[in-house]
Scaffold this motif. Structure first.
Motif, mmCIF file in Angstrom:
data_model
loop_
_atom_site.group_PDB
_atom_site.id
_atom_site.type_symbol
_atom_site.label_atom_id
_atom_site.label_comp_id
_atom_site.label_asym_id
_atom_site.label_seq_id
_atom_site.Cartn_x
_atom_site.Cartn_y
_atom_site.Cartn_z
ATOM 1 N N ASN A 78 0.856 -1.191 0.000
ATOM 2 C CA ASN A 78 0.000 0.000 0.000
ATOM 3 C C ASN A 78 0.882 1.227 0.000
ATOM 4 O OD1 ASN A 78 -1.847 -2.150 1.791
ATOM 5 N ND2 ASN A 78 -2.984 -0.898 0.317
ATOM 6 N N LEU A 79 0.658 2.110 -0.954
ATOM 7 C CA LEU A 79 1.527 3.263 -1.152
ATOM 8 C C LEU A 79 1.404 4.264 -0.002
ATOM 9 C CD1 LEU A 79 0.987 3.803 -4.969
ATOM 10 C CD2 LEU A 79 2.952 2.741 -3.836
ATOM 11 N N SER A 80 2.528 4.888 0.333
ATOM 12 C CA SER A 80 2.584 5.858 1.423
ATOM 13 C C SER A 80 2.090 7.227 0.956
ATOM 14 C CB SER A 80 4.021 5.975 1.933
ATOM 15 O OG SER A 80 4.851 6.563 0.939
ATOM 16 N N ASP A 81 2.118 8.196 1.870
ATOM 17 C CA ASP A 81 1.638 9.549 1.556
ATOM 18 C C ASP A 81 2.528 10.251 0.533
ATOM 19 O OD1 ASP A 81 -0.450 9.230 3.280
ATOM 20 O OD2 ASP A 81 0.533 10.216 4.977
ATOM 21 N N VAL A 82 3.742 9.730 0.309
ATOM 22 C CA VAL A 82 4.626 10.317 -0.706
ATOM 23 C C VAL A 82 3.948 10.307 -2.071
ATOM 24 C CG1 VAL A 82 6.820 10.025 -1.920
ATOM 25 C CG2 VAL A 82 6.726 9.710 0.552
ATOM 26 N N PHE A 83 3.094 9.312 -2.284
ATOM 27 C CA PHE A 83 2.447 9.150 -3.589
ATOM 28 C C PHE A 83 1.166 9.962 -3.704
ATOM 29 C CE2 PHE A 83 5.378 5.683 -3.337
ATOM 30 C CZ PHE A 83 5.833 5.540 -4.637
ATOM 31 N N GLN A 84 1.024 10.927 -2.791
ATOM 32 C CA GLN A 84 -0.031 11.928 -2.989
ATOM 33 C C GLN A 84 0.310 12.766 -4.216
ATOM 34 O OE1 GLN A 84 -0.772 14.337 0.445
ATOM 35 N NE2 GLN A 84 -2.388 15.523 -0.530
ATOM 36 N N LYS A 85 1.641 12.879 -4.475
ATOM 37 C CA LYS A 85 2.111 13.548 -5.682
ATOM 38 C C LYS A 85 2.407 12.505 -6.756
ATOM 39 C CE LYS A 85 4.344 17.411 -3.276
ATOM 40 N NZ LYS A 85 5.620 18.142 -3.077
ATOM 41 N N GLN A 86 2.325 12.922 -8.001
ATOM 42 C CA GLN A 86 2.659 12.024 -9.115
ATOM 43 C C GLN A 86 4.131 11.619 -9.020
ATOM 44 O OE1 GLN A 86 1.457 13.166 -13.208
ATOM 45 N NE2 GLN A 86 3.608 12.890 -13.721
ATOM 46 N N GLN A 87 4.411 10.337 -9.235
ATOM 47 C CA GLN A 87 5.770 9.827 -9.154
ATOM 48 C C GLN A 87 6.027 8.885 -10.327
ATOM 49 O OE1 GLN A 87 7.876 10.916 -6.969
ATOM 50 N NE2 GLN A 87 6.735 11.537 -5.146
ATOM 51 N N GLN A 88 7.298 8.790 -10.706
ATOM 52 C CA GLN A 88 7.738 7.793 -11.674
ATOM 53 C C GLN A 88 8.458 6.681 -10.903
ATOM 54 O OE1 GLN A 88 7.058 8.101 -14.950
ATOM 55 N NE2 GLN A 88 6.203 10.163 -14.797
ATOM 56 N N VAL A 89 8.208 5.433 -11.271
ATOM 57 C CA VAL A 89 8.799 4.294 -10.577
ATOM 58 C C VAL A 89 9.692 3.530 -11.551
ATOM 59 C CG1 VAL A 89 8.342 2.124 -9.351
ATOM 60 C CG2 VAL A 89 6.860 4.120 -8.985
ATOM 61 N N LEU A 90 10.849 3.114 -11.051
ATOM 62 C CA LEU A 90 11.843 2.408 -11.859
ATOM 63 C C LEU A 90 12.068 1.012 -11.292
ATOM 64 C CD1 LEU A 90 14.251 2.411 -13.973
ATOM 65 C CD2 LEU A 90 15.669 3.250 -12.083
ATOM 66 N N VAL A 91 11.989 0.003 -12.162
ATOM 67 C CA VAL A 91 12.262 -1.376 -11.747
ATOM 68 C C VAL A 91 12.943 -2.093 -12.913
ATOM 69 C CG1 VAL A 91 9.993 -2.194 -12.480
ATOM 70 C CG2 VAL A 91 11.288 -3.509 -10.796
ATOM 71 N N ARG A 92 13.826 -3.022 -12.592
ATOM 72 C CA ARG A 92 14.494 -3.813 -13.630
ATOM 73 C C ARG A 92 14.053 -5.262 -13.510
ATOM 74 N NH1 ARG A 92 19.295 -6.765 -14.039
ATOM 75 N NH2 ARG A 92 19.931 -6.117 -11.940
ATOM 76 N N THR A 93 13.614 -5.835 -14.626
ATOM 77 C CA THR A 93 13.245 -7.251 -14.633
ATOM 78 C C THR A 93 14.418 -8.069 -15.175
ATOM 79 O OG1 THR A 93 12.231 -6.962 -16.825
ATOM 80 C CG2 THR A 93 10.791 -6.849 -14.899
ATOM 81 N N SER A 94 14.585 -9.268 -14.634
ATOM 82 C CA SER A 94 15.659 -10.168 -15.063
ATOM 83 C C SER A 94 15.054 -11.272 -15.922
ATOM 84 C CB SER A 94 16.366 -10.754 -13.841
ATOM 85 O OG SER A 94 16.964 -9.732 -13.071
ATOM 86 N N LEU A 95 15.062 -11.061 -17.246
ATOM 87 C CA LEU A 95 14.521 -12.026 -18.209
ATOM 88 C C LEU A 95 13.101 -12.438 -17.849
ATOM 89 C CD1 LEU A 95 17.662 -14.320 -18.668
ATOM 90 C CD2 LEU A 95 17.023 -12.307 -19.981
ATOM 91 N N ALA A 96 12.275 -11.448 -17.557
ATOM 92 C CA ALA A 96 10.915 -11.752 -17.090
ATOM 93 C C ALA A 96 9.913 -10.752 -17.659
ATOM 94 C CB ALA A 96 10.856 -11.717 -15.565
ATOM 95 N N ASN A 97 8.648 -11.191 -17.752
ATOM 96 C CA ASN A 97 7.533 -10.301 -18.059
ATOM 97 C C ASN A 97 7.113 -9.606 -16.767
ATOM 98 O OD1 ASN A 97 7.374 -11.519 -20.721
ATOM 99 N ND2 ASN A 97 6.323 -13.233 -19.729
ATOM 100 N N VAL A 98 6.496 -8.431 -16.908
ATOM 101 C CA VAL A 98 5.993 -7.732 -15.728
ATOM 102 C C VAL A 98 4.665 -7.055 -16.059
ATOM 103 C CG1 VAL A 98 7.300 -5.612 -16.258
ATOM 104 C CG2 VAL A 98 6.517 -6.046 -13.915
ATOM 105 N N GLU A 99 3.747 -7.119 -15.107
ATOM 106 C CA GLU A 99 2.465 -6.420 -15.196
ATOM 107 C C GLU A 99 2.295 -5.623 -13.910
ATOM 108 O OE1 GLU A 99 -1.839 -7.814 -16.642
ATOM 109 O OE2 GLU A 99 -1.298 -8.603 -14.663
ATOM 110 N N VAL A 100 1.969 -4.341 -14.039
ATOM 111 C CA VAL A 100 1.831 -3.462 -12.878
ATOM 112 C C VAL A 100 0.365 -3.076 -12.724
ATOM 113 C CG1 VAL A 100 2.557 -1.304 -11.796
ATOM 114 C CG2 VAL A 100 4.158 -2.560 -13.246
#
Length: 212
Positions: A78-100
């Motif tokens: 569950n996202l904290s109050d920091v995400f009251q503002k718009q944010q960009q999120v960065l993640v790296r997948t290791s030879l995998a599909n991802v759905e957010v």
């Protein structure tokens, strides 16, 4: 023979000087950094699920889930109050599909099924404003047993901060690798066109390309 030695010497010298210049420039810039917002870690507060099962808390990312034999594995928080503002999120997948998903709604997806090969990839997706308290889910799948269950670090912040993070962490290694590859390719091309019988130079060029 002397000409060959001179060519090799010049190539080695150019490589060493270029590498030293890059390292020196990076060190110098450390003392004159522009004031920009840094990417912030989002590595705590997660839980994982296997195939939609019960949530299991994770102490911190990166983390390796024992997901062998499972089709999908997911992390959520569950996202904290920091995400009251718009944010960009960065993640790296290791030879995998991802759905957010954000509160069950898909906001980003990268699927490599049908592609010739999978890739380890950086993903950047946007969390809209007023998302505090919402459930963020990242669902992964991979056909590779050795890669299944790997969850890398996650960061958030301004888009520029995320790009700076990637560049500062991996830019120098990428540059040195590309430079080594270019030098090896140059040796190979010159040798094949001008010194066709010089197998030592061919081996040197191929070795440099493989090393890169």
């Amino acid at each position: 023979m002397n000409n060959q030695k001179n060519v090799i010497s010049w190539i080695i010298l150019i490589f060493l000087v270029s590498t030293l210049l890059v390292v020196g420039l990076q060190s110098a810039l450390e003392n004159y950094k522009f004031v920009v917002q840094q990417a912030t870690e989002l590595n705590e507060g997660w839980s994982y699920r296997l195939d939609g099962g019960d949530a299991v808390p994770i102490e911190s990312l990166p983390y390796r889930i024992e997901a062998y034999g499972h089709e999908t594995y997911a992390i959520e928080q569950n996202l904290s109050d920091v995400f009251q503002k718009q944010q960009q999120v960065l993640v790296r997948t290791s030879l995998a599909n991802v759905e957010v998903k954000l509160d069950g709604v898909v906001i980003y997806e990268a699927n490599f099924e049908g592609e010739l090969t999978y890739a380890s990839t950086w993903h950047i997706f946007e969390i809209p404003s007023n998302s505090q308290g919402k459930l963020l889910e990242l669902i992964f799948s991979t056909p590779y047993d050795s890669m299944r269950g790997i969850i890398n670090e996650i960061h958030y912040g301004y888009l520029s901060a995320l790009y700076i993070h990637i560049t500062s962490e991996f830019g120098l290694r990428m540059f040195v690798g590309l430079l080594t590859f270019a030098i090896g390719l140059g040796i190979l091309v010159i040798t094949l066109f001008f010194r066709k019988e010089n197998y030592e130079m061919i081996y040197l060029g191929v070795s440099a390309m493989i090393f890169s």
